[in-house]
Design an enzyme around this catalytic site. Structure first.
Site, PDB file in Angstrom:
ATOM      1  CG  ASN A   1      23.230 -21.201 -12.755  1.00 27.21           C
ATOM      2  OD1 ASN A   1      22.376 -20.828 -11.971  1.00 27.21           O
ATOM      3  ND2 ASN A   1      23.233 -20.847 -14.017  1.00 27.21           N
TER       4      ASN A   1
ATOM      5  CD  GLU B   1      21.673 -29.281 -11.658  1.00 22.45           C
ATOM      6  OE1 GLU B   1      22.503 -28.353 -11.790  1.00 22.45           O
ATOM      7  OE2 GLU B   1      20.824 -29.545 -12.517  1.00 22.45           O
TER       8      GLU B   1
ATOM      9  CB  CYS C   1      23.997 -30.880 -17.602  1.00 20.15           C
ATOM     10  SG  CYS C   1      25.404 -30.811 -16.472  1.00 20.15           S
TER      11      CYS C   1
HETATM   12  N1  THU Z   1      23.134 -25.257 -15.641  1.00 17.55           N
HETATM   13  C1  THU Z   1      22.943 -25.743 -14.375  1.00 17.55           C
HETATM   14  O1  THU Z   1      23.145 -25.046 -13.371  1.00 17.55           O
HETATM   15  N2  THU Z   1      22.527 -27.017 -14.257  1.00 17.55           N
HETATM   16  C2  THU Z   1      22.276 -27.857 -15.298  1.00 17.55           C
HETATM   17  O2  THU Z   1      22.011 -29.045 -15.084  1.00 17.55           O
HETATM   18  C3  THU Z   1      22.304 -27.339 -16.654  1.00 17.55           C
HETATM   19  C4  THU Z   1      22.918 -26.004 -16.830  1.00 17.55           C
HETATM   20  C5  THU Z   1      23.628 -23.878 -15.762  1.00 17.55           C
HETATM   21  C6  THU Z   1      25.034 -23.785 -16.283  1.00 17.55           C
HETATM   22  C7  THU Z   1      25.039 -22.405 -16.893  1.00 17.55           C
HETATM   23  O3  THU Z   1      25.354 -21.462 -15.884  1.00 17.55           O
HETATM   24  C8  THU Z   1      23.603 -22.197 -17.350  1.00 17.55           C
HETATM   25  O4  THU Z   1      22.830 -23.161 -16.661  1.00 17.55           O
HETATM   26  C9  THU Z   1      23.398 -22.362 -18.849  1.00 17.55           C
HETATM   27  O5  THU Z   1      23.908 -23.552 -19.295  1.00 17.55           O
END
Ligand code: THU
Length: 160
Positions: free
Chosen positions: A62, A75, A112
């Site tokens: 992320n 993802e 998510c």
């Molecule tokens: N996040 C992801 O990278 N993938 C997910 O499926 C859920 C959330 C990240 C986004 C943000 O940088 C942090 O997790 C908190 O939401």
């Protein structure tokens, strides 16, 4: 009227060591990718690792932004990295891991909703299911056969 059921089947592993060698290796890449996440705001680092059809591995993590909605999940960073560099290579599996400095993540962290939709696009495009394997920092690991199984009543281009 009739009642219909769209149940999801998944495998639950007690921990990463119960996975097959291939899946464990992929998950290790996902865990490693969490280390390079840019998550100064949430302190929640996610890593994703894609196993491609030629057995190469593409990772992502992320990437956050001071303007919060401008950040991106691990993802989608991973799948867009794969699709933009190798548009014709199919994806066999995706492993996802997460670690937070706020608390110990001891249960599987699923992708998510927006990531499920984005991943689903490529599953449909390639005409082959993508296995999904996800965990937190420690503990149980979940594995499903496809992105579709995480997205009942999904939307795709057949509606357009
Ligand atoms: N996040 C992801 O990278 N993938 C997910 O499926 C859920 C959330 C990240 C986004 C943000 O940088 C942090 O997790 C908190 O939401």
């Amino acid at each position: 009227m009739k009642k219909i059921s769209l149940g999801t089947n998944a495998l639950l592993f007690e921990d990463i060591n119960q996975l097959s060698d291939v899946d464990k290796n992929l998950m290790k890449f996902a865990v490693k990718a969490t280390k390079d996440a840019y998550a100064p705001y949430s302190k929640f680092s996610v890593g994703a690792a894609l196993l491609m059809e030629d057995d190469t591995i593409i990772t992502g993590n992320n990437q956050e932004n001071a303007a919060y909605p401008s950040g991106m999940c691990a993802e989608r960073v991973a799948i867009w990295k794969a699709s933009s560099s190798f548009p014709n290579k199919k994806v066999k599996k995706i492993a996802i891991a997460a670690i937070s400095s706020n608390k110990k993540l001891d249960r599987p962290v699923g992708p998510c909703g927006a990531c499920r939709q984005s991943l689903f696009e490529y599953e449909v495009k390639q005409g082959k299911d993508v296995e999904v394997i996800f965990m937190g920092e420690v503990g149980n690991v979940i594995k499903t056969n496809s992105i579709a199984s995480l997205l009942p009543f999904s939307f795709d281009s057949s509606y357009l």
